[in-house]
Write a protein that holds these residues in place. Structure first.
Motif, PDB file in Angstrom:
ATOM      1  N   SER A 146      15.704   1.347  -1.886  1.00 38.15           N
ATOM      2  CA  SER A 146      15.571   0.834  -0.511  1.00 38.15           C
ATOM      3  C   SER A 146      14.712  -0.417  -0.493  1.00 38.15           C
ATOM      4  CB  SER A 146      14.919   1.890   0.378  1.00 38.15           C
ATOM      5  OG  SER A 146      15.702   3.047   0.432  1.00 38.15           O
ATOM      6  N   TYR A 147      14.979  -1.271   0.476  1.00 39.30           N
ATOM      7  CA  TYR A 147      14.106  -2.428   0.656  1.00 39.30           C
ATOM      8  C   TYR A 147      13.988  -2.780   2.127  1.00 39.30           C
ATOM      9  CZ  TYR A 147      18.475  -5.183   0.595  1.00 39.30           C
ATOM     10  OH  TYR A 147      19.724  -5.684   0.845  1.00 39.30           O
TER      11      TYR A 147
ATOM     12  N   GLY B  57      12.379 -15.857   4.811  1.00 37.50           N
ATOM     13  CA  GLY B  57      12.245 -14.412   4.719  1.00 37.50           C
ATOM     14  C   GLY B  57      11.597 -13.915   3.443  1.00 37.50           C
ATOM     15  N   ARG B  58      11.237 -12.648   3.501  1.00 34.76           N
ATOM     16  CA  ARG B  58      10.649 -11.941   2.370  1.00 34.76           C
ATOM     17  C   ARG B  58      11.187 -10.511   2.368  1.00 34.76           C
ATOM     18  NH1 ARG B  58       9.569 -16.428   2.448  1.00 34.76           N
ATOM     19  NH2 ARG B  58       7.587 -17.505   2.270  1.00 34.76           N
TER      20      ARG B  58
ATOM     21  N   ARG C 206       0.834  -1.216   0.000  1.00 29.94           N
ATOM     22  CA  ARG C 206       0.000   0.000   0.000  1.00 29.94           C
ATOM     23  C   ARG C 206       0.863   1.258   0.000  1.00 29.94           C
ATOM     24  NH1 ARG C 206      -3.703   2.071  -0.635  1.00 29.94           N
ATOM     25  NH2 ARG C 206      -5.106   2.371   1.098  1.00 29.94           N
ATOM     26  N   LEU C 207       2.075   1.167   0.517  1.00 25.81           N
ATOM     27  CA  LEU C 207       2.987   2.315   0.545  1.00 25.81           C
ATOM     28  C   LEU C 207       3.837   2.414  -0.721  1.00 25.81           C
ATOM     29  CD1 LEU C 207       4.138   2.109   4.271  1.00 25.81           C
ATOM     30  CD2 LEU C 207       2.556   3.772   3.257  1.00 25.81           C
ATOM     31  N   GLY C 208       3.617   1.522  -1.672  1.00 26.58           N
ATOM     32  CA  GLY C 208       4.319   1.607  -2.947  1.00 26.58           C
ATOM     33  C   GLY C 208       5.508   0.688  -3.114  1.00 26.58           C
ATOM     34  N   HIS C 209       5.767  -0.193  -2.142  1.00 25.34           N
ATOM     35  CA  HIS C 209       6.855  -1.160  -2.269  1.00 25.34           C
ATOM     36  C   HIS C 209       6.364  -2.357  -3.095  1.00 25.34           C
ATOM     37  CE1 HIS C 209       8.022   1.207   1.212  1.00 25.34           C
ATOM     38  NE2 HIS C 209       9.238   0.723   1.110  1.00 25.34           N
ATOM     39  N   LEU C 210       7.275  -3.003  -3.766  1.00 22.27           N
ATOM     40  CA  LEU C 210       6.947  -4.192  -4.548  1.00 22.27           C
ATOM     41  C   LEU C 210       7.666  -5.399  -3.969  1.00 22.27           C
ATOM     42  CD1 LEU C 210       7.391  -2.661  -8.112  1.00 22.27           C
ATOM     43  CD2 LEU C 210       5.247  -3.055  -6.874  1.00 22.27           C
ATOM     44  N   PRO C 211       7.031  -6.594  -4.057  1.00 24.59           N
ATOM     45  CA  PRO C 211       7.751  -7.791  -3.619  1.00 24.59           C
ATOM     46  C   PRO C 211       9.088  -7.866  -4.354  1.00 24.59           C
ATOM     47  CG  PRO C 211       5.464  -8.317  -4.060  1.00 24.59           C
ATOM     48  CD  PRO C 211       5.690  -6.907  -4.557  1.00 24.59           C
ATOM     49  N   TYR C 212      10.126  -8.202  -3.605  1.00 23.43           N
ATOM     50  CA  TYR C 212      11.478  -8.166  -4.164  1.00 23.43           C
ATOM     51  C   TYR C 212      12.133  -9.545  -4.120  1.00 23.43           C
ATOM     52  CZ  TYR C 212      16.375  -6.574  -4.608  1.00 23.43           C
ATOM     53  OH  TYR C 212      17.684  -6.389  -4.982  1.00 23.43           O
TER      54      TYR C 212
END
Length: 123
Positions: free
Chosen positions: A37-38, A29-30, A17-23
């Motif tokens: 940034s991640y 872990g995830r 929702r804050l604009g991060h994408l699964p990396y």
């Protein structure tokens, strides 16, 4: 994190929702990425506790900027469905003081985030 599946649900919702994408994704872990940034959540194979205590040495909380008050209100309203609770509901959204519009959320594992609109005057 004591429970990776639960952390992935809570943090995945928020970070997306804050604009991060699964990396990245691996057995324990995830991670989610935004720009350079991640953020990583991991389930330790040898945990020393079953929850996070921000009063102990270590990380207190993470703060993220949100676009505006409408976004803050939407995230705050959605948060309980994903395992987050609003801290200081009696002082929301100005628990940080006059001119600091933010929501402080705590997840089921005891991790805290602060969603900050920025320096705005109280209505």
């Amino acid at each position: 994190m004591p429970d990776l599946a639960g952390a992935e649900r809570r943090w995945g919702w928020l970070l997306t929702r804050l604009g991060h994408l699964p990396y990245q994704s691996w057995a324990d872990g995830r991670s989610w990425r935004r720009g350079e940034s991640y953020v990583v959540v991991e389930q330790s194979p040898d945990p020393s506790a079953d929850h996070h205590d921000r009063r102990r040495p270590g990380l207190d909380h993470l703060a993220f900027h949100v676009a505006d008050r409408a976004t803050l209100d939407a995230l705050t309203a959605e948060a309980p469905a994903y395992g987050w609770r609003l801290l200081h509901p009696d002082r929301h959204a100005y628990a940080g003081g006059e001119g600091h519009c933010a929501a402080r959320l705590e997840d089921e594992a005891g991790c805290e985030v602060e969603l900050v609109v920025g320096s705005v005057a109280r209505p």
